[in-house]
Design an enzyme around this catalytic site. Structure first.
Site, mmCIF file in Angstrom:
data_model
loop_
_atom_site.group_PDB
_atom_site.id
_atom_site.type_symbol
_atom_site.label_atom_id
_atom_site.label_comp_id
_atom_site.label_asym_id
_atom_site.label_seq_id
_atom_site.Cartn_x
_atom_site.Cartn_y
_atom_site.Cartn_z
ATOM 1 N N GLU A 1 30.077 50.412 55.738
ATOM 2 C CA GLU A 1 30.400 50.062 57.121
ATOM 3 C C GLU A 1 31.910 50.003 57.232
ATOM 4 O OE1 GLU A 1 28.570 46.677 56.209
ATOM 5 O OE2 GLU A 1 26.608 47.615 56.424
ATOM 6 N N TYR B 1 37.175 58.496 54.420
ATOM 7 C CA TYR B 1 35.736 58.735 54.233
ATOM 8 C C TYR B 1 35.326 60.120 54.763
ATOM 9 C CZ TYR B 1 35.871 53.669 53.475
ATOM 10 O OH TYR B 1 36.179 52.417 53.013
HETATM 11 C C1 COA Z 1 41.938 52.689 53.523
HETATM 12 C C2 COA Z 1 42.884 52.548 52.340
HETATM 13 C C3 COA Z 1 42.114 52.003 51.149
HETATM 14 C C4 COA Z 1 43.438 53.954 51.996
HETATM 15 O O1 COA Z 1 44.196 53.823 50.791
HETATM 16 P P1 COA Z 1 45.489 54.721 50.504
HETATM 17 O O2 COA Z 1 45.814 54.571 49.070
HETATM 18 O O3 COA Z 1 46.579 54.405 51.463
HETATM 19 O O4 COA Z 1 44.923 56.175 50.836
HETATM 20 P P2 COA Z 1 45.378 57.543 50.174
HETATM 21 O O5 COA Z 1 46.854 57.601 50.049
HETATM 22 O O6 COA Z 1 44.590 57.784 48.954
HETATM 23 O O7 COA Z 1 44.946 58.575 51.322
HETATM 24 C C5 COA Z 1 43.773 59.358 51.184
HETATM 25 C C6 COA Z 1 43.314 59.812 52.552
HETATM 26 O O8 COA Z 1 43.002 58.678 53.377
HETATM 27 C C7 COA Z 1 43.356 58.954 54.737
HETATM 28 N N1 COA Z 1 44.392 58.020 55.163
HETATM 29 C C8 COA Z 1 44.937 57.029 54.398
HETATM 30 N N2 COA Z 1 45.799 56.303 55.141
HETATM 31 C C9 COA Z 1 45.796 56.830 56.375
HETATM 32 C C10 COA Z 1 46.477 56.506 57.576
HETATM 33 N N3 COA Z 1 47.346 55.475 57.654
HETATM 34 N N4 COA Z 1 46.216 57.245 58.686
HETATM 35 C C11 COA Z 1 45.354 58.274 58.640
HETATM 36 N N5 COA Z 1 44.676 58.643 57.509
HETATM 37 C C12 COA Z 1 44.896 57.923 56.391
HETATM 38 C C13 COA Z 1 43.859 60.385 54.762
HETATM 39 O O9 COA Z 1 42.725 61.216 54.987
HETATM 40 C C14 COA Z 1 44.353 60.581 53.341
HETATM 41 O O10 COA Z 1 44.309 61.906 52.929
HETATM 42 P P3 COA Z 1 45.641 62.823 53.143
HETATM 43 O O11 COA Z 1 46.683 62.224 52.279
HETATM 44 O O12 COA Z 1 45.184 64.183 52.684
HETATM 45 O O13 COA Z 1 45.996 62.744 54.610
HETATM 46 C C15 COA Z 1 44.094 51.629 52.699
HETATM 47 O O14 COA Z 1 44.621 52.023 53.938
HETATM 48 C C16 COA Z 1 43.754 50.155 52.775
HETATM 49 O O15 COA Z 1 43.756 49.443 51.768
HETATM 50 N N6 COA Z 1 43.450 49.651 53.980
HETATM 51 C C17 COA Z 1 43.130 48.224 54.154
HETATM 52 C C18 COA Z 1 41.749 47.911 53.642
HETATM 53 C C19 COA Z 1 40.681 48.686 54.357
HETATM 54 O O16 COA Z 1 40.696 48.819 55.571
HETATM 55 N N7 COA Z 1 39.705 49.187 53.598
HETATM 56 C C20 COA Z 1 38.571 49.922 54.115
HETATM 57 C C21 COA Z 1 37.445 49.010 54.423
HETATM 58 S S1 COA Z 1 36.033 49.895 55.029
#
Ligand code: COA
Length: 221
Positions: free
Chosen positions: A148, A160
């Site tokens: 979710e 995702y």
């Molecule tokens: C979601 C989260 C885990 C992503 O981690 P991250 O290490 O920054 O992500 P990555 O650098 O590995 O990015 C992988 C992909 O995620 C997506 N993505 C990550 N951050 C993004 C942003 N700010 N905006 C849009 N897409 C994003 C993109 O598709 C990206 O691929 P790309 O580099 O080819 O564009 C991070 O933003 C986070 O910790 N958020 C807070 C917690 C949370 O909301 N968790 C999810 C609960 S369901």
């Protein structure tokens, strides 16, 4: 930055909780990770920075049971080393960059959370955590992945969608703090040839040198 993924240990809980509070300040009560590590349905992993050592006091704990066998199975079933490690750190304590977890029920792995420290986001760490979850869940015979996500959480949804999740439902007002909707997402068959082929492409693209994620695995327990 050089980082890798391994299973969460008791000594990681303080840092995981810190990351959890930063990433999910509205979720209350916070997850009790000590309890989660005792739950045989739950599986938690952490992304560690190879170069940094945290200031937390040292605690000696045993690694999670059964991981090594799973790692061996994953190694046998796939033509690459899994993206997670069961090895103990060479020395000192490790700085945790992010963590993720899932629960296994029947043939379904439900992702409970995935979070990266804010200052280390957009460096591929979330992606490596998701890749590792998929590998672990596959090794544990899960066929399906579910989760979710908040309707407003575009960053997580993008991650995702990139890995093949599709929206399969909506829970109106699911989040109690602001009555925000939850989007239900799933990948229906993570064992299918088409999904695995897509996953391998994504792993190659994720890896800086174009090779699949590699790690050293230990069979010592
Ligand atoms: C979601 C989260 C885990 C992503 O981690 P991250 O290490 O920054 O992500 P990555 O650098 O590995 O990015 C992988 C992909 O995620 C997506 N993505 C990550 N951050 C993004 C942003 N700010 N905006 C849009 N897409 C994003 C993109 O598709 C990206 O691929 P790309 O580099 O080819 O564009 C991070 O933003 C986070 O910790 N958020 C807070 C917690 C949370 O909301 N968790 C999810 C609960 S369901």
């Amino acid at each position: 930055m050089s980082y890798y993924v391994r299973l969460m240990r008791k000594e990681d809980i303080a840092q995981a909780t810190e990351i959890d509070r930063e990433a999910f300040p509205a979720e209350w009560p916070p997850i009790d990770y000590e309890r989660e590590l005792q739950n045989w349905l739950a599986h938690y992993i952490v992304a560690c920075d190879d170069s940094e050592t945290s200031q937390e006091p040292e605690v000696t704990v045993a690694p999670q049971k059964g991981f090594s066998k799973l790692a061996s199975r994953v190694r046998q079933w796939f033509n690459y080393e899994p993206a997670f490690s069961s090895e103990l750190p060479p020395s000192g304590r490790q700085y945790i960059l992010g963590f993720a977890g899932f629960w296994i029920t029947a043939d379904e792995a439900h992702i409970t959370n995935i979070a990266v420290r804010e200052i280390h986001r957009r460096q591929g760490i979330g992606e490596l955590l998701l890749i590792s979850i998929i590998d672990l869940a596959t090794g544990l015979n899960a066929g399906k992945l579910t989760l979710e996500v908040r309707a407003s959480n575009i960053a997580a949804q993008s991650l995702y969608y990139k890995y093949g999740f599709t929206q399969v439902g909506l829970r109106h007002g699911y989040y109690t703090n602001n009555k925000e909707d939850a989007i239900l997402m799933s990948i229906e068959d993570i064992t299918s040839a088409s999904f695995q082929s897509r996953l391998n492409q994504l792993k190659k693209a994720h890896s800086k040198n174009g090779e699949l994620p590699s790690t050293k695995l230990s069979d010592s327990y």
